[in-house]
Design a protein around this motif. Structure first.
Motif, PDB file in Angstrom:
ATOM      1  N   SER A   1       0.807  -1.225   0.000  1.00  0.00           N
ATOM      2  CA  SER A   1       0.000   0.000   0.000  1.00  0.00           C
ATOM      3  C   SER A   1       0.840   1.273   0.000  1.00  0.00           C
TER       4      SER A   1
ATOM      5  N   SER B   1      -0.249  -4.329  -3.626  1.00  0.00           N
ATOM      6  CA  SER B   1      -1.075  -3.112  -3.743  1.00  0.00           C
ATOM      7  C   SER B   1      -0.268  -1.825  -3.673  1.00  0.00           C
TER       8      SER B   1
ATOM      9  N   ASN C   1      -1.220  -7.109  -7.421  1.00  0.00           N
ATOM     10  CA  ASN C   1      -2.122  -5.965  -7.437  1.00  0.00           C
ATOM     11  C   ASN C   1      -1.405  -4.619  -7.402  1.00  0.00           C
ATOM     12  N   SER C   2      -0.305  -4.493  -8.133  1.00  0.00           N
ATOM     13  CA  SER C   2       0.411  -3.219  -8.205  1.00  0.00           C
ATOM     14  C   SER C   2       0.107  -2.526  -9.520  1.00  0.00           C
TER      15      SER C   2
END
Length: 176
Positions: free
Chosen positions: A52, A77, A108-109
């Motif tokens: 994140s 992410s 999920n990047s």
């Protein structure tokens, strides 16, 4: 977090230094890069998590003949807000740097492209998770690439005289 305000790196290694990071956690940062290697620096990252992060560069940027070995590490992410024609939210490899990713998860990047601005050409994002360019060398082994996005090379983009080798990868992508 405002990625446009990011202008520095959390940790920078330069020159003939050898360093290692084990079981690190890097989450929720807004920086240029979390780790920057350049000028023959050598770094081993083991058992760490990068999650994140909203970056103007990559979680790890390996430049200038540096060497990086990343093993048993997750990149989850992360978002790269690159300059014109850059990308790689997890790792960027350039300028003769050599990187090995072993048993890593890149999930999920996203590398996003900034929009048009005046006379500027539309910016393009390259490699949602990994961007290899300018004679950079990347070896990926026994790793997972899943649901990463960019304009070109959803998970990995390699260009400009780069070298990429891969074995035993599990790859999937989401349709956008």
């Amino acid at each position: 977090s405002d990625p446009s305000a990011a202008g520095f790196n959390l940790l920078a290694f330069a020159g003939r230094i050898k360093a290692s990071i084990s079981h690190g956690s890097f989450a929720g940062n807004s920086l240029r890069s979390i780790l920057l290697l350049q000028g023959n620096a050598s770094l081993v990252v083991n058992g760490s998590v990068f999650s994140s992060n909203a970056l103007r560069g990559s979680c790890i940027s390996a430049l200038g003949s540096s060497t990086l070995q990343v093993q048993h590490t997750a990149f989850v992410s992360n978002i790269a807000y690159p300059q014109v024609m850059n990308g790689g939210a997890a790792v960027r490899v350039a300028d003769n740097a050599h990187v090995v990713l072993h048993a890593c998860s890149l999930l999920n990047s996203t590398a996003t492209a900034p929009g048009n601005s005046g006379d500027h050409v539309l910016a393009i994002s390259w490699g949602g998770a990994v961007h290899v360019t300018q004679r950079g060398k990347l070896a990926m082994q026994s790793s997972v690439l899943k649901d990463n996005t960019a304009n070109f090379g959803g998970s990995v983009y390699a260009g400009e005289s780069s070298q990429v080798g891969a074995s035993h990868l599990h790859c999937s992508c989401k349709r956008v």
